[in-house]
Enzyme design. Structure first.
Site, PDB file in Angstrom:
ATOM      1  CD  GLN A 155      -0.922  -0.536  -1.100  1.00 40.62           C
ATOM      2  OE1 GLN A 155      -1.401  -0.315   0.020  1.00 40.62           O
ATOM      3  NE2 GLN A 155       0.377  -0.473  -1.330  1.00 40.62           N
ATOM      4  N   GLY A 188      14.758  -5.062   5.305  1.00 37.08           N
ATOM      5  CA  GLY A 188      14.345  -3.653   5.246  1.00 37.08           C
ATOM      6  C   GLY A 188      13.258  -3.378   6.274  1.00 37.08           C
ATOM      7  CG  HIS A 189       9.369  -5.109   5.831  1.00 32.64           C
ATOM      8  ND1 HIS A 189       9.516  -6.053   4.849  1.00 32.64           N
ATOM      9  CD2 HIS A 189       8.477  -4.208   5.361  1.00 32.64           C
ATOM     10  CE1 HIS A 189       8.735  -5.741   3.828  1.00 32.64           C
ATOM     11  NE2 HIS A 189       8.099  -4.635   4.102  1.00 32.64           N
ATOM     12  CG  HIS A 208      12.497  -7.191   2.768  1.00 25.23           C
ATOM     13  ND1 HIS A 208      12.973  -5.957   3.168  1.00 25.23           N
ATOM     14  CD2 HIS A 208      11.455  -6.934   1.931  1.00 25.23           C
ATOM     15  CE1 HIS A 208      12.283  -5.007   2.583  1.00 25.23           C
ATOM     16  NE2 HIS A 208      11.337  -5.571   1.838  1.00 25.23           N
ATOM     17  CG  MET A 219       1.132  -4.071   1.883  1.00 28.40           C
ATOM     18  SD  MET A 219       0.271  -3.814   0.323  1.00 28.40           S
ATOM     19  CE  MET A 219       1.621  -3.876  -0.818  1.00 28.40           C
ATOM     20  CB  SER A 232      11.682  -4.863  -2.974  1.00 26.11           C
ATOM     21  OG  SER A 232      10.363  -5.030  -3.444  1.00 26.11           O
ATOM     22  CB  ALA A 253       6.384 -10.807   1.431  1.00 23.00           C
ATOM     23  CG  ASP A 274       8.019   1.848  -1.178  1.00 21.25           C
ATOM     24  OD1 ASP A 274       8.064   1.527  -2.372  1.00 21.25           O
ATOM     25  OD2 ASP A 274       8.029   1.006  -0.256  1.00 21.25           O
TER      26      ASP A 274
HETATM   27  O1  PAF Z   1       4.635   0.091   1.638  1.00 24.28           O
HETATM   28  C1  PAF Z   1       3.745  -0.760   1.886  1.00 24.28           C
HETATM   29  O2  PAF Z   1       4.022  -1.890   2.228  1.00 24.28           O
HETATM   30  C2  PAF Z   1       2.287  -0.358   1.723  1.00 24.28           C
HETATM   31  O3  PAF Z   1       2.131   0.544   0.676  1.00 24.28           O
HETATM   32  C3  PAF Z   1       1.655   0.180   3.012  1.00 24.28           C
HETATM   33  C4  PAF Z   1       2.287   1.484   3.455  1.00 24.28           C
HETATM   34  C5  PAF Z   1       1.772  -0.858   4.118  1.00 24.28           C
HETATM   35  C6  PAF Z   1       0.162   0.450   2.784  1.00 24.28           C
HETATM   36  O4  PAF Z   1      -0.508  -0.702   2.395  1.00 24.28           O
END
Ligand code: PAF
Length: 284
Positions: free
Chosen positions: A61, A36-37, A34, A30, A189, A32, A152
């Site tokens: 969500q 971690g991504h 960091h 989603m 996060s 932003a 998560d």
């Molecule tokens: O973890 C997230 O960033 C979101 O829940 C995801 C998996 C991209 C779904 O919108």
């Protein structure tokens, strides 16, 4: 890095790359972004995959409208980070592209027991929203491997379950990557950027509590006492715990006591000011 906004363009490109023999690694986010991504991008690249990252802040969500409104957006910085990390493709769809008939009319998925505990219980509808968007993205990208962060933890369980429901469990390798932490242990996060300085300094208590639960599990201490100590520690610093729990690491069945014969996970959700943070740790 190539940026696509429509699934038609994305599919064309993926098909051309598949014809060249490439396999696809997918990292849904989603934004932003960091470190971690970026560790997810690195994992996909290390296995020689064509690396596709999506950024889409999924309204379906968020059970709390304010949380959605305040969700950080940093697309220009994200593009710089992804390019520097060697990501091949960024998929940046619009709301209309993902939900042509509106989020409420997208295919629903249900996750049974997983919807009733921890994040499922605290955020009604959250995992249904995650299920909707991840299913749509998986149909668009059709990856060989899906990379998600272990921070998560329950979301990983939900998405694995989703892949089973979609008949994709054998087609998509699910890769849960380790949680990346700041120097003081705070789990990385996107929400951390909403913490002010004093809140940021205190937020690592969540990690310290997980470490304490891990060490007390070795001593087999009564969990109620351990959880109360953690709650008291957090409250003394004005951090509001939502849950401090242990569970079977595979089923997420909550446990009332440590069980040395089980692989367990400790899970915490807490509010630091009005920023809700979650973290977890495997404890044996
Ligand atoms: O973890 C997230 O960033 C979101 O829940 C995801 C998996 C991209 C779904 O919108």
């Amino acid at each position: 890095m190539i940026v696509f906004k429509t699934s038609a363009e994305l599919r064309n490109y993926i098909d051309s790359q598949r014809n060249l023999g490439r396999s696809i690694g997918f990292i849904p986010t989603m934004g932003a972004l960091h470190k971690g991504h970026i560790s997810l991008i690195n994992s996909a690249r290390q296995s020689q995959k064509l690396t596709i990252c999506s950024i889409f802040v999924n309204p379906a969500q968020f059970n709390d409208k304010q949380d959605f409104d305040k969700y950080p957006h940093a697309i220009a910085d994200d593009i710089v980070l992804l390019s520097a990390a060697g990501c091949d493709v960024l998929f940046l769809p619009t709301l209309q592209e993902i939900y042509p008939n509106g989020p409420e009319n997208a295919q629903e998925y249900h996750f049974g027991f997983l919807e009733t505990v921890f994040e499922g219980a605290q955020r009604p509808g959250h995992f249904n929203g995650v299920g909707k968007v991840v299913a749509i993205l998986l149909n668009m990208v059709q990856p060989d491997a899906l990379y998600m962060g272990s921070k998560d933890y329950q979301q990983c369980a939900v998405v694995k379950n989703l892949c089973k429901q979609m008949g994709l469990a054998d087609k998509i390798e699910f890769v849960a990557c380790p949680t990346q932490r700041e120097a003081d242990g705070l789990a990385m996060s996107s929400r951390n950027r909403r913490l002010n300085e004093p809140q940021r300094a205190l937020a690592a208590i969540i990690y310290q509590c997980l470490v304490s639960i891990q060490s007390k599990s070795i001593l087999n201490s009564p969990f109620a006492i351990v959880a109360k100590e953690c709650a008291d520690l957090m409250k003394a610093k004005k951090i509001e715990p939502e849950y401090i729990a242990i569970a079977d690491a595979d089923s997420l069945e909550p446990l009332s006591e440590f069980d040395p014969n089980k692989k367990m996970v400790a899970l915490i959700a807490a509010k630091v000011g009005n920023v809700r943070l979650i973290d977890n740790m495997i404890i044996n």
